[in-house]
Enzyme design. Structure first.
Site, PDB file in Angstrom:
ATOM      1  N   GLY A  37      24.070  -8.766  34.434  1.00 12.20           N
ATOM      2  CA  GLY A  37      23.207  -9.299  35.220  1.00 12.20           C
ATOM      3  C   GLY A  37      22.014  -9.877  34.564  1.00 12.20           C
ATOM      4  O   GLY A  37      21.736 -11.110  33.949  1.00 12.20           O
ATOM      5  N   GLY A  38      20.840  -8.893  34.712  1.00 12.86           N
ATOM      6  CA  GLY A  38      19.451  -9.422  34.137  1.00 12.86           C
ATOM      7  C   GLY A  38      18.867 -10.234  35.236  1.00 12.86           C
ATOM      8  O   GLY A  38      19.262 -10.452  36.229  1.00 12.86           O
ATOM      9  N   TRP A  39      17.551 -10.662  35.038  1.00 15.03           N
ATOM     10  CA  TRP A  39      16.840 -11.351  36.005  1.00 15.03           C
ATOM     11  C   TRP A  39      17.462 -12.577  36.543  1.00 15.03           C
ATOM     12  O   TRP A  39      17.539 -12.597  37.863  1.00 15.03           O
ATOM     13  CB  TRP A  39      15.542 -11.550  35.290  1.00 15.03           C
ATOM     14  CG  TRP A  39      14.355 -12.457  36.328  1.00 15.03           C
ATOM     15  CD1 TRP A  39      14.091 -13.620  36.264  1.00 15.03           C
ATOM     16  CD2 TRP A  39      13.678 -11.696  37.392  1.00 15.03           C
ATOM     17  NE1 TRP A  39      13.377 -13.832  37.281  1.00 15.03           N
ATOM     18  CE2 TRP A  39      13.013 -12.658  38.043  1.00 15.03           C
ATOM     19  CE3 TRP A  39      13.745 -10.500  37.860  1.00 15.03           C
ATOM     20  CZ2 TRP A  39      12.281 -12.697  39.196  1.00 15.03           C
ATOM     21  CZ3 TRP A  39      12.970 -10.248  39.042  1.00 15.03           C
ATOM     22  CH2 TRP A  39      12.058 -11.276  39.617  1.00 15.03           C
ATOM     23  N   THR A  40      17.836 -13.239  35.895  1.00 12.31           N
ATOM     24  CA  THR A  40      18.508 -14.731  36.397  1.00 12.31           C
ATOM     25  C   THR A  40      19.951 -14.647  36.900  1.00 12.31           C
ATOM     26  O   THR A  40      20.483 -15.369  37.562  1.00 12.31           O
ATOM     27  CB  THR A  40      18.365 -15.648  35.209  1.00 12.31           C
ATOM     28  OG1 THR A  40      17.224 -15.759  34.543  1.00 12.31           O
ATOM     29  CG2 THR A  40      18.887 -17.007  35.668  1.00 12.31           C
TER      30      THR A  40
ATOM     31  N   ASP B 102      26.702  -1.957  30.471  1.00 16.44           N
ATOM     32  CA  ASP B 102      25.319  -1.773  30.977  1.00 16.44           C
ATOM     33  C   ASP B 102      25.019  -2.497  32.289  1.00 16.44           C
ATOM     34  O   ASP B 102      25.209  -3.768  32.299  1.00 16.44           O
ATOM     35  CB  ASP B 102      24.453  -2.126  29.968  1.00 16.44           C
ATOM     36  CG  ASP B 102      22.903  -1.910  30.364  1.00 16.44           C
ATOM     37  OD1 ASP B 102      22.334  -0.801  30.993  1.00 16.44           O
ATOM     38  OD2 ASP B 102      22.102  -2.819  30.048  1.00 16.44           O
TER      39      ASP B 102
ATOM     40  N   GLU C 123      19.037  -6.736  39.225  1.00 22.93           N
ATOM     41  CA  GLU C 123      17.446  -6.553  39.437  1.00 22.93           C
ATOM     42  C   GLU C 123      17.442  -7.413  40.959  1.00 22.93           C
ATOM     43  O   GLU C 123      17.325  -8.613  40.733  1.00 22.93           O
ATOM     44  CB  GLU C 123      16.800  -7.314  38.484  1.00 22.93           C
ATOM     45  CG  GLU C 123      17.061  -6.643  37.024  1.00 22.93           C
ATOM     46  CD  GLU C 123      16.359  -7.226  35.881  1.00 22.93           C
ATOM     47  OE1 GLU C 123      15.296  -7.784  36.070  1.00 22.93           O
ATOM     48  OE2 GLU C 123      16.787  -7.136  34.861  1.00 22.93           O
TER      49      GLU C 123
ATOM     50  N   ASP D 248       6.416  -5.319  31.670  1.00 20.76           N
ATOM     51  CA  ASP D 248       6.227  -6.324  32.933  1.00 20.76           C
ATOM     52  C   ASP D 248       5.566  -5.812  34.191  1.00 20.76           C
ATOM     53  O   ASP D 248       5.925  -6.060  35.362  1.00 20.76           O
ATOM     54  CB  ASP D 248       7.520  -6.813  33.284  1.00 20.76           C
ATOM     55  CG  ASP D 248       8.150  -7.740  32.513  1.00 20.76           C
ATOM     56  OD1 ASP D 248       7.736  -8.355  31.419  1.00 20.76           O
ATOM     57  OD2 ASP D 248       9.409  -8.392  32.526  1.00 20.76           O
TER      58      ASP D 248
ATOM     59  N   TRP E 149      13.433  -4.081  24.617  1.00 27.65           N
ATOM     60  CA  TRP E 149      13.468  -5.392  24.899  1.00 27.65           C
ATOM     61  C   TRP E 149      12.668  -6.288  24.235  1.00 27.65           C
ATOM     62  O   TRP E 149      11.305  -6.243  24.239  1.00 27.65           O
ATOM     63  CB  TRP E 149      13.340  -5.671  26.503  1.00 27.65           C
ATOM     64  CG  TRP E 149      13.523  -7.105  26.879  1.00 27.65           C
ATOM     65  CD1 TRP E 149      12.693  -8.123  26.890  1.00 27.65           C
ATOM     66  CD2 TRP E 149      14.809  -7.757  27.038  1.00 27.65           C
ATOM     67  NE1 TRP E 149      13.111  -9.286  27.038  1.00 27.65           N
ATOM     68  CE2 TRP E 149      14.576  -9.096  26.987  1.00 27.65           C
ATOM     69  CE3 TRP E 149      16.093  -7.232  27.208  1.00 27.65           C
ATOM     70  CZ2 TRP E 149      15.545  -9.988  27.317  1.00 27.65           C
ATOM     71  CZ3 TRP E 149      17.043  -8.033  27.295  1.00 27.65           C
ATOM     72  CH2 TRP E 149      16.952  -9.425  27.495  1.00 27.65           C
TER      73      TRP E 149
END
Length: 769
Positions: A463-466, A517, A521, A596, A749
């Site tokens: 996943g991740g933000w994008t 993991d 998001e 962030d 990160w």
């Protein structure tokens, strides 16, 4: 209320600067590869052996042919060598030789066999030494090479009733004679329905009716799932409870003999009964965990969660199903998954770091970080927008527009993952990739890193933000969850990578990743990337998805596989998407966002007009926002919900967030007006710089420390740039906080932002010994 920071796990857009790779067509491929069990063969696929030459050196060849009506995309060949025969010089295929057993995968140019065609003139060949004798036990994609139906195992003989109770019947039998493949399981049938299964020659049928007669048969199954005929029937009658009303005594002295992060071994003293004890029931809390025969006074419970307290009791049960009182309650806390009682250190390695950042897996080693890290999270894997499965095997960049709702659709970088051939100078062990191996790129370097540092765990981050757009869809139903989880485990844990430029194939990445993991998001929130799918049902579905990952990971057997997640700092996002009382039953730990909190991105859509701390430990009393974020506020939200502190790490940013044209305001730019994001390390990443780049490329910056909120910032002067970041001062104080709160550790990160000498990570390591 001020909108929460997007809580990005990576910048808006990461370009894929893919380098050209020399394409090599090698008609002679040699070497070893690790393979998964082959899939079942498609109809019409056969393999025919022939030999030529004479003497002690001769040539053997297998021609794979497809008599079916559809093309076969790949094949796997297995055979056994006759006594006295060895093989070498494998051509048009890659072979693994295990004693006398040989497993072959094709070269990338002869893997696909069209309908009605065969692999000639590029059929797999080898040089044989010893007597020129044909191999035996030939299998093509798991089925017989001649295409004939498999001979199933014979029926088990000697089926007898070994024991009966009021609600169970235990049967025993002799081993069944195998057919073409070895026997691996047995099934007990009643009236044609399977009522019990066993990998041994003993099985217990449960949930029967007392004082009732039953007829059973037993059949064998082989390693390919072929079922043999049923045995002769046997009749058993369950016990009448009226014949025995006296329960056994309670088992005594329940104790543990071994504890790991996911298992507890128990032992107890025998109970007594006026007739006989038939079994012992082991309870975890109030739930029955397992039952064992009366002659067994020990058991090992598996699938437990690390760093978790459990209460166990044992009851004896006689043949009439009378239960004894519970024995003593034993409380056990499982070991931690990482950290070993100290503090865990988790670091993200980004897939794209090998391009503009020129940060390689090798740098984790040469900086000294790999020796002190516990976990490396490899970021990121995407979700296929159509199939809702884990996605790899593609090389497609993201859209340059951070507000594009389809920015990450179908994107991926198989080139970086396992296609790129690294030269010796960029390789962990100093050995260059050969350019045509099945495993190259970052994955091969991670494999080498683990060989050098066996303690290190490597997780694939999904996943991740994008890449979080389709999590909601993949988690929406039980069928979707099962399909998605299986695809991710097949691809990354079992290592079945899609073919890419001659790389990939079954099990080529097996053994690299030690778990999953999850970086969704954000579930249950519209504040993720533009276009992200979300639903009010995400919170429940997220819990179910985590449970499904745990179930399928545990079903693999072997070493415990880690399951972690990147979780938000914003209490509203936590409550919207994360059931904190449930998810930690399945998850090993969570990496809580520690950065962030404020920032401005490339498109100035976030907070372009006011500076703010992005990673403060405590709320800042000078903050103009009515509900300011902080690490302590996030941690307290988790702890207040009953989460064990040893289930939490907090995130450390190895990068800064900056603004430009910032007014002084008598506060060195802190919480002052600004005019958008400051120039970034890369043109498309305004407002973001790695710590190494920030300290080297922003001239005239004076560093300040806010001792009240524990936040570091730098200012270049009136109407200049203002940056928020972590330095060693901030890390020292945050690691002291981790120790004070008894948390599991820290997460970084991401690793490429540090100085070459590891200044930031060294501070983290000193603070978390």
């Amino acid at each position: 209320m001020q909108r929460a920071a997007p809580l990005r796990l990576r910048p808006f857009s990461v370009p894929r600067r893919l380098l050209a790779v020399l394409a090599v067509l090698a008609l002679a491929l040699t070497g070893l590869t690790t393979l998964a069990p082959p899939a079942r063969a498609e109809a019409g696929l056969t393999a025919t052996f022939s030999s030529s030459g004479s003497g002690s050196s001769w040539t053997g060849k297998f021609v794979v042919a497809n008599a079916g009506t559809a093309a076969v995309d790949t094949w796997s060949l297995e055979f056994d060598l006759p006594a006295g025969v060895s093989v070498s010089n494998h051509t048009h295929g890659t072979a693994q030789v295990d004693g006398r057993h040989v497993t072959v995968t094709p070269a990338y140019y002869n893997a696909r066999v069209p309908a009605g065609r065969d692999t000639e003139p590029y059929s797999y060949t080898f040089t044989g030494s010893g007597p020129m004798t044909a191999p035996t036990g030939c299998l093509i994609n798991g089925e017989k090479c001649d295409g004939a139906p498999a001979v199933p195992p014979q029926a088990p003989a000697g089926v007898t009733v070994a024991d009966t109770t009021a609600r169970t019947v235990t049967l025993e039998w002799n081993e069944a004679a195998p057919g073409d493949f070895p026997v691996t399981a047995y099934e007990v049938l009643r009236g044609g329905s399977v009522v019990a299964a066993s990998a041994t020659t003993r099985a217990t049928v449960r949930d029967l009716t007392p004082a009732t007669s039953y007829e059973f048969t037993v059949r064998a199954k082989d390693s390919r799932g072929n079922e043999g005929p049923p045995s002769a029937p046997v009749t058993a009658t369950t016990v009448d409870p009226a014949t025995d009303t006296v329960p056994p005594t309670a088992p005594g002295n329940l104790r543990t003999t071994d504890v790991t992060s996911s298992t507890v071994a128990l032992r107890w003293d025998a109970a007594t009964d006026d007739k006989r004890v038939a079994a012992y029931d082991v309870y975890r809390g109030t739930a029955l965990a397992t039952s064992v025969p009366a002659d067994t006074l020990t058991t090992t419970l598996t699938g437990l969660t690390p760093a978790t307290r459990y209460d166990f009791t044992v009851r004896a049960r006689d043949a009439a199903d009378n239960p004894s009182p519970a024995g003593n309650t034993l409380t056990v806390t499982t070991d931690e998954a990482v950290g070993e009682g100290g503090y865990a250190k988790v670091g993200y390695f980004v897939q794209w770091g090998i391009y503009g950042r020129q940060y390689f897996v090798k740098d984790l080693d040469t900086s000294g970080a790999a020796a002190r890290l516990d976990v490396v999270n490899y970021a990121f894997a995407n979700i296929d927008p159509r199939n809702l499965t884990c996605l790899n095997g593609v090389t497609k960049g993201t859209s340059p527009d951070p507000q594009d709702p389809n920015q990450g659709d179908g994107a991926g970088d198989a080139e970086a993952d396992y296609g790129r051939a690294f030269p010796a100078g960029q390789s962990v062990d100093g050995v260059a990739d050969d350019g045509w191996g099945k495993l190259r790129g970052n994955f091969n370097q991670l494999k080498k890193l683990k060989a050098k540092h066996p303690h290190l765990k490597i997780l694939i981050s999904l996943g991740g933000w994008t890449y979080s757009k389709y999590f909601s869809d993949a988690a929406a139903t039980p069928a979707a969850r099962e399909k998605f989880v299986k695809s991710c485990i097949d691809m990354y844990i079992k290592g079945d990578l899609p073919e890419y430029n001659g790389a990939g194939g079954p099990a080529v990445a097996a053994g690299i990743f030690d778990g999953i993991d999850l970086d969704w998001e954000w579930p249950g929130s519209p504040d993720g990337h533009p276009g992200n799918h979300w639903s009010p049902e995400d919170k429940a579905n997220n819990t179910a998805l985590i449970a499904e990952f745990r179930r399928q990971l545990d079903a693999l057997g072997g070493d415990h596989k880690l399951l972690t997640a990147f979780t938000p700092a914003d209490p509203e996002k936590i409550d919207a998407g994360w059931d904190l009382k449930e998810i930690f039953k399945y998850m090993d730990f969570a990496n809580v966002q520690g950065y962030d909190f404020h920032g401005s991105g490339s498109d100035n859509s976030w907070e372009p007009h006011r500076t703010g701390h992005q990673a403060n430990l405590y709320p800042d009393a000078q903050s103009p926002y009515p509900d300011d974020f902080s690490i302590d506020g996030a941690v307290q939200h988790y702890l207040d919900a009953g989460v064990s502190p040893r289930k939490l790490t907090i995130g450390f940013p190895f990068y800064g967030r900056g603004w430009q044209q910032v007014a002084d305001g008598g506060a060195n730019g802190e919480w002052q007006s600004a005019n958008g994001a400051a120039p970034g390390q890369f043109q498309e990443e305004a407002g973001t710089r790695g710590y190494d780049n920030l300290t080297a490329m922003v001239p005239g910056m004076t560093v300040h420390h806010d001792t009240q909120s524990v936040a570091t910032y730098g200012y270049t002067g009136p109407n200049g740039q203002w940056w928020s970041f972590d330095d060693t001062w901030a890390i020292d104080r945050k690691t002291a906080y981790i120790r004070e709160k008894g948390l599991l550790g820290g997460m970084v990160w991401e690793m490429s932002g540090d100085l070459a000498n590891g200044t930031l990570f060294n501070a983290l390591d000193r603070g978390l010994p």
